[in-house]
Design a protein around this motif. Structure first.
Motif, PDB file in Angstrom:
ATOM      1  N   ASP A 200     124.719  69.537  43.384  1.00 19.75           N
ATOM      2  CA  ASP A 200     125.740  70.583  43.380  1.00 19.75           C
ATOM      3  C   ASP A 200     126.810  70.317  42.329  1.00 19.75           C
ATOM      4  O   ASP A 200     127.277  71.242  41.642  1.00 19.75           O
ATOM      5  N   SER A 201     127.206  69.063  42.200  1.00 17.91           N
ATOM      6  CA  SER A 201     128.220  68.736  41.187  1.00 17.91           C
ATOM      7  C   SER A 201     127.689  68.974  39.782  1.00 17.91           C
ATOM      8  O   SER A 201     128.425  69.413  38.889  1.00 17.91           O
ATOM      9  N   ALA A 202     126.385  68.702  39.579  1.00 16.06           N
ATOM     10  CA  ALA A 202     125.800  68.964  38.265  1.00 16.06           C
ATOM     11  C   ALA A 202     125.753  70.456  37.973  1.00 16.06           C
ATOM     12  O   ALA A 202     125.994  70.895  36.835  1.00 16.06           O
ATOM     13  N   ARG A 203     125.468  71.252  38.989  1.00 14.07           N
ATOM     14  CA  ARG A 203     125.453  72.706  38.786  1.00 14.07           C
ATOM     15  C   ARG A 203     126.858  73.220  38.468  1.00 14.07           C
ATOM     16  O   ARG A 203     127.031  74.137  37.656  1.00 14.07           O
ATOM     17  N   ILE A 204     127.857  72.648  39.120  1.00 14.67           N
ATOM     18  CA  ILE A 204     129.241  73.073  38.846  1.00 14.67           C
ATOM     19  C   ILE A 204     129.603  72.762  37.396  1.00 14.67           C
ATOM     20  O   ILE A 204     130.330  73.532  36.735  1.00 14.67           O
ATOM     21  N   ASP A 205     129.082  71.646  36.874  1.00 14.14           N
ATOM     22  CA  ASP A 205     129.345  71.281  35.482  1.00 14.14           C
ATOM     23  C   ASP A 205     128.535  72.090  34.492  1.00 14.14           C
ATOM     24  O   ASP A 205     128.648  71.884  33.281  1.00 14.14           O
ATOM     25  N   GLY A 206     127.679  72.991  35.006  1.00 16.37           N
ATOM     26  CA  GLY A 206     126.918  73.877  34.130  1.00 16.37           C
ATOM     27  C   GLY A 206     125.521  73.400  33.789  1.00 16.37           C
ATOM     28  O   GLY A 206     124.890  73.969  32.895  1.00 16.37           O
ATOM     29  N   ALA A 207     124.999  72.384  34.482  1.00 20.52           N
ATOM     30  CA  ALA A 207     123.658  71.882  34.198  1.00 20.52           C
ATOM     31  C   ALA A 207     122.610  72.801  34.802  1.00 20.52           C
ATOM     32  O   ALA A 207     122.769  73.291  35.923  1.00 20.52           O
ATOM     33  N   GLY A 208     121.537  73.036  34.065  1.00 19.05           N
ATOM     34  CA  GLY A 208     120.420  73.820  34.566  1.00 19.05           C
ATOM     35  C   GLY A 208     119.438  72.951  35.321  1.00 19.05           C
ATOM     36  O   GLY A 208     119.605  71.733  35.463  1.00 19.05           O
ATOM     37  N   GLU A 209     118.356  73.571  35.822  1.00 23.71           N
ATOM     38  CA  GLU A 209     117.393  72.843  36.632  1.00 23.71           C
ATOM     39  C   GLU A 209     116.678  71.763  35.817  1.00 23.71           C
ATOM     40  O   GLU A 209     116.423  70.671  36.323  1.00 23.71           O
ATOM     41  N   CYS A 210     116.352  72.067  34.571  1.00 20.02           N
ATOM     42  CA  CYS A 210     115.670  71.072  33.736  1.00 20.02           C
ATOM     43  C   CYS A 210     116.550  69.856  33.497  1.00 20.02           C
ATOM     44  O   CYS A 210     116.094  68.705  33.578  1.00 20.02           O
ATOM     45  N   ARG A 211     117.822  70.086  33.201  1.00 21.78           N
ATOM     46  CA  ARG A 211     118.728  68.965  32.974  1.00 21.78           C
ATOM     47  C   ARG A 211     118.954  68.176  34.253  1.00 21.78           C
ATOM     48  O   ARG A 211     119.042  66.933  34.236  1.00 21.78           O
ATOM     49  N   ILE A 212     119.037  68.865  35.382  1.00 25.70           N
ATOM     50  CA  ILE A 212     119.198  68.163  36.665  1.00 25.70           C
ATOM     51  C   ILE A 212     117.991  67.277  36.945  1.00 25.70           C
ATOM     52  O   ILE A 212     118.123  66.127  37.386  1.00 25.70           O
ATOM     53  N   LEU A 213     116.811  67.826  36.678  1.00 19.94           N
ATOM     54  CA  LEU A 213     115.592  67.051  36.914  1.00 19.94           C
ATOM     55  C   LEU A 213     115.524  65.833  36.010  1.00 19.94           C
ATOM     56  O   LEU A 213     115.186  64.727  36.456  1.00 19.94           O
ATOM     57  N   LEU A 214     115.851  66.003  34.733  1.00 23.59           N
ATOM     58  CA  LEU A 214     115.711  64.915  33.770  1.00 23.59           C
ATOM     59  C   LEU A 214     116.824  63.882  33.871  1.00 23.59           C
ATOM     60  O   LEU A 214     116.584  62.680  33.709  1.00 23.59           O
ATOM     61  N   ARG A 215     118.042  64.320  34.135  1.00 27.77           N
ATOM     62  CA  ARG A 215     119.197  63.418  34.087  1.00 27.77           C
ATOM     63  C   ARG A 215     119.573  62.843  35.455  1.00 27.77           C
ATOM     64  O   ARG A 215     120.207  61.781  35.504  1.00 27.77           O
ATOM     65  N   ILE A 216     119.215  63.506  36.543  1.00 31.52           N
ATOM     66  CA  ILE A 216     119.646  63.051  37.864  1.00 31.52           C
ATOM     67  C   ILE A 216     118.466  62.671  38.747  1.00 31.52           C
ATOM     68  O   ILE A 216     118.403  61.558  39.281  1.00 31.52           O
ATOM     69  N   VAL A 217     117.526  63.592  38.902  1.00 28.51           N
ATOM     70  CA  VAL A 217     116.446  63.372  39.864  1.00 28.51           C
ATOM     71  C   VAL A 217     115.499  62.270  39.398  1.00 28.51           C
ATOM     72  O   VAL A 217     115.187  61.340  40.154  1.00 28.51           O
ATOM     73  N   LEU A 218     115.007  62.353  38.177  1.00 28.81           N
ATOM     74  CA  LEU A 218     114.034  61.364  37.710  1.00 28.81           C
ATOM     75  C   LEU A 218     114.590  59.939  37.661  1.00 28.81           C
ATOM     76  O   LEU A 218     113.894  59.000  38.074  1.00 28.81           O
ATOM     77  N   PRO A 219     115.825  59.704  37.158  1.00 28.14           N
ATOM     78  CA  PRO A 219     116.326  58.328  37.190  1.00 28.14           C
ATOM     79  C   PRO A 219     116.447  57.743  38.597  1.00 28.14           C
ATOM     80  O   PRO A 219     116.322  56.528  38.775  1.00 28.14           O
ATOM     81  N   LEU A 220     116.677  58.604  39.590  1.00 27.12           N
ATOM     82  CA  LEU A 220     116.776  58.128  40.966  1.00 27.12           C
ATOM     83  C   LEU A 220     115.416  57.985  41.635  1.00 27.12           C
ATOM     84  O   LEU A 220     115.337  57.462  42.752  1.00 27.12           O
ATOM     85  N   SER A 221     114.375  58.448  40.986  1.00 24.48           N
ATOM     86  CA  SER A 221     113.039  58.487  41.608  1.00 24.48           C
ATOM     87  C   SER A 221     112.049  57.568  40.908  1.00 24.48           C
ATOM     88  O   SER A 221     110.838  57.813  40.979  1.00 24.48           O
ATOM     89  N   LYS A 222     112.519  56.556  40.225  1.00 24.33           N
ATOM     90  CA  LYS A 222     111.605  55.688  39.479  1.00 24.33           C
ATOM     91  C   LYS A 222     110.601  55.003  40.403  1.00 24.33           C
ATOM     92  O   LYS A 222     109.430  54.821  40.038  1.00 24.33           O
ATOM     93  N   ALA A 223     111.032  54.608  41.608  1.00 25.69           N
ATOM     94  CA  ALA A 223     110.135  53.879  42.509  1.00 25.69           C
ATOM     95  C   ALA A 223     108.969  54.746  42.946  1.00 25.69           C
ATOM     96  O   ALA A 223     107.798  54.352  42.839  1.00 25.69           O
ATOM     97  N   VAL A 224     109.258  55.935  43.443  1.00 25.48           N
ATOM     98  CA  VAL A 224     108.184  56.785  43.952  1.00 25.48           C
ATOM     99  C   VAL A 224     107.302  57.296  42.822  1.00 25.48           C
ATOM    100  O   VAL A 224     106.079  57.446  42.985  1.00 25.48           O
TER     101      VAL A 224
END
Length: 320
Positions: A200-224
């Protein structure tokens, strides 16, 4: 008359059971979490030793047999347990640029390309399904779940692959099984466990879904992602059935297909039949050497992913 004074009897409180041992934080420790005694430690060590011997014993026999000459194999009556003469003739002939070398390169290329494609598609699919407001979220999820329990079968799959012109192509080894629904569900559950405040904070800063996936979700999901990639890599490396169905040219066969020819059909690779028939290279040593070559990539890759295995699988299985 003498009155005898009696001393009142003291009331002895009943013996209380010793309190159960407590953890550092003061919580009670369950019985099954108690440290085992001497007998328990001995049984645990014996069990682990037995399991290790069951795993390493056959591997030792395979490696030693692949390094033995014809006389040692003949004296042992087949599989060798105690090495006598060590020779790398089977490996040098297999990796001298013939059929096995080409098959090894084909397997490595298929594993690399297939793992990348399958992981990327699975991540994109799982991320879309993890967003509750995504387009056709529920219907697509139900369709994917149905494929886990019902499939078209071998004949329709073969007709589909041949109908779209993939027969004889390496894509017939990748595309039919490019996505595993189980891996998609594991990734989806992991993505759902990520704190929504971050997104939600990334969306407020204007990030789109692709940027959220690449910059937030993937770095947190390295293990899985590492675990899912390992699943895909082992599947592609061990694949031989699709090669038997769709690849008629032996020059395109992966290493597992060559191993099948050696072990089941007792057919040596091209260029080595004469050496085996004249006993220059033991046929059993060649079979064991191909097995060792098939085991090496998984044995090398697994230790780097093992540290992420438990974390990735348990965290990804919290909720579905």
């Amino acid at each position: 008359m003498t009155v005898t004074e009696r001393t009142p009897a003291r009331h002895t409180p009943p013996a209380q059971a010793a309190p159960p041992p407590r953890r550092r934080g003061g919580e009670k420790r369950p019985v099954w979490e108690e440290e085992p005694g001497t007998i328990g430690q001995g049984l645990k060590g014996a069990t682990l030793t037995g399991v290790c011997l069951l795993i390493l014993g056959p591997l030792w026999v395979v490696i030693v047999t692949s390094l033995s000459d014809q006389r040692t194999i003949t004296d042992a009556g087949g599989l060798v347990i105690v090495p006598k003469t060590i020779t790398f003739r089977a490996y040098t002939e297999l990796l001298s640029g013939g059929t096995v070398t080409r098959a090894t390169l084909v397997s490595l290329a298929l594993t690399a390309v297939g793992t990348v494609i399958s992981t990327v598609v699975s991540v994109l699919c799982a991320y879309g399904l993890s967003r509750s407001g995504s387009f056709l979220h529920r219907p697509i999820l139900m369709v994917l779940l149905l494929t886990m329990f019902f499939n078209a079968g071998l004949i329709p799959t073969y007709l589909l692959v041949t109908g779209v012109g993939l027969e004889g192509s390496y894509w017939s080894m990748i595309l039919p099984g490019a996505v595993s629904v189980f891996n998609v569900l594991v990734l989806r559950a992991f993505f759902q466990n990520i704190a929504p405040e971050l997104i939600d904070s990334a969306r407020i800063d204007g990030a789109g879904e692709c940027r959220i996936l690449l910059r937030i979700v993937l770095p947190l999901s390295k293990a899985v992602i590492a675990v899912v990639s390992l699943f895909y890599a082992v599947g592609y490396w061990s694949q031989w059935f699709n090669a038997m169905l769709y690849l008629n040219d032996q020059d395109k066969w992966p290493l597992q297909m060559i191993l099948r020819q050696l072990v089941i059909k007792q057919q040596a690779p091209q260029g080595m039949s004469q050496m085996i028939s004249t006993q220059q290279i033991p046929g059993l040593a060649v079979q064991m050497a191909v097995m060792v070559l098939a085991l090496i990539p998984v044995a090398v890759l697994y230790p780097f992913v093992q540290k992420h295995f438990t974390k990735g699988m348990l965290t990804g299985a919290v909720k579905g």
